[in-house]
Design an enzyme around this catalytic site. Sequence first.
Site, PDB file in Angstrom:
ATOM      1  N   TRP A 185       0.763  -1.052  -0.153  1.00 24.40           N
ATOM      2  CA  TRP A 185       0.134  -0.012  -0.024  1.00 24.40           C
ATOM      3  C   TRP A 185       0.845   1.137  -0.033  1.00 24.40           C
ATOM      4  CZ3 TRP A 185      -0.747   3.896   3.634  1.00 24.40           C
ATOM      5  CH2 TRP A 185      -1.561   4.657   3.520  1.00 24.40           C
ATOM      6  N   ASP A 186       1.794   1.428   1.114  1.00 22.57           N
ATOM      7  CA  ASP A 186       2.489   2.475   1.113  1.00 22.57           C
ATOM      8  C   ASP A 186       3.510   2.759  -0.244  1.00 22.57           C
ATOM      9  OD1 ASP A 186       3.410   0.355   2.370  1.00 22.57           O
ATOM     10  OD2 ASP A 186       4.899   1.684   3.722  1.00 22.57           O
ATOM     11  N   THR A 187       4.083   1.546  -1.000  1.00 14.67           N
ATOM     12  CA  THR A 187       4.538   1.865  -2.031  1.00 14.67           C
ATOM     13  C   THR A 187       3.921   2.512  -3.220  1.00 14.67           C
ATOM     14  OG1 THR A 187       6.291   0.072  -1.693  1.00 14.67           O
ATOM     15  CG2 THR A 187       5.856   0.571  -4.062  1.00 14.67           C
TER      16      THR A 187
END
Length: 538
Positions: A185-187
């Site tokens: 998700w954060d990538t």
Amino acid sequence: MQEKPVVSVVLPAYNEAMRLEMAVMEIIKALEKIGYDYEVIIAEDGSTDGTAEIAAKLADGNRIRHLHSDERLGKGGAILRAFEAAKGSIVAFVDVDLSTDLKHLKELIDAIAVEGYDIAIGSRLTKGSKAERPVRRNVASKVYNFLVRFMLGSKVKDHQCGFKAFKKDLILDLGKKAKDRHWFWDTEVLVLAQREGLRIKEIPVEWKQSKDSKISLAKDSGYMLGKLFQMWAEETRSSRKFLVFSIILAVSIIAGIASFVGLENVVSILLSANPYYITLAAVIYALSYVVRGERFRYIVSRLGYTVSLVFSTESVAISQTMNVVTPVRVGDVARAYVFRLRDVPFTTSISGLAVERIFDLAAVVFIAFVAIAVTGFSNPSPFYALAMLFVIVALLAAFSRMENILGRIARDAKRLMDMRNSAVIFVQSAIIWLIDVIVCYLVLIGLGGAQFANPVFLPAVMLAVSIANVSKVIPLTPGGIGTYEAVMTGIFASSMSGMDASLAFAVSLIDHGLKNLITLILGLVAVASLNIRLRELR
């Protein structure tokens, strides 16, 4: 009424009963020091070890809040849900293991509140950072971040450090656009943020891996890479400019040659093909994959890893399939991904692939020069390829002196190029490409008739196959379709007496088409055998 907090810090928690309370207390202590109004949100994600009960006890209805989910939302999903419920205009998340030193928390928040950045992230890979973790994890992280930058065009150096802050109004919209809800998700958020022109600050941090890290290097790396390839594929589908151009180019080349040599003549030749020789060519080419698999199995074994011949052959088939359907050599990266299923590091696979490519080029150049010597036909392509080979080897030597991941890959590749290994790999490569020649020769006999069964024509076939394959070094079209046929047609028509352009083109079409078809069939069988989803590879 209590003033609205400025900062909301989220602690994503799944089965963190042993360390949740300490993490909350440390976060509060750090927030008290930096002078912002705050709240701490425990984003408890369907835990089964008592984490929910501990979080409920810690929640005071004021500074500490508990968001419980009966079902697992995934790390990204839990964080996004907490951000939506947050009262702060600045939202952040910190991993419960507190691997990142909390002394950087003020700098993280200040980057947004004071400096005006949209996103601030901790980085273990920027100058001034200090990360303590095992070599394997360090290498895996660097490879992953390199691939994100290379495949998705990101400028961020470290996408996965669990220490990030955002302007709330921006991350809510951005977070929903991200399709993954777990580790990736954060990538995905950072890549999308850059696409939208948001300002991101990377802060070098001191980071020490927790002894109780829940990340499985093999399992989670595979998941992350699968998501990376999936996002890359979706990006490619949504912006197919180069792919569309390459397909148009391939079709235009094929159509242009067909028009020039006479389409009716080509169709007539194809319809009169001898199925015996074409079938024999197909069987022999399929068997060549065993040699390809054995070569890469040998290469990997020299670097200290053991895989079966069947697995290696399947992996080669998958990678070659990817190379056929894309105008860039995505298959090489795909093979490295598949080999992770057997815990072979990416650096090892990439080193092996580099050596494989070097010896492929060497074998093709060798065959071309032998053919030139026998036929007397002059063509500059092998000389260009030879020059390229020398440049590649020189670059390999230069890279091997570097103290980074590229240097490690180059050093592993150099280890494979001692006298004994070089001899073995060169012989294997020569066999592979001689089989390629034999397949084309059988196609020629199948289309041109018995007059071409004389071995005197074999050197010309060697020349045509080798130079046609050299033309694929720069992949302008998917699988080199069009460029391969153009070069082979030209070589045949100009170097082999008794062959007209229509027959030359027909041979190039069947030769290349047959090889690509066999590759696709074997690749799909391998995907099914290894239970790999195509979406993970595209």
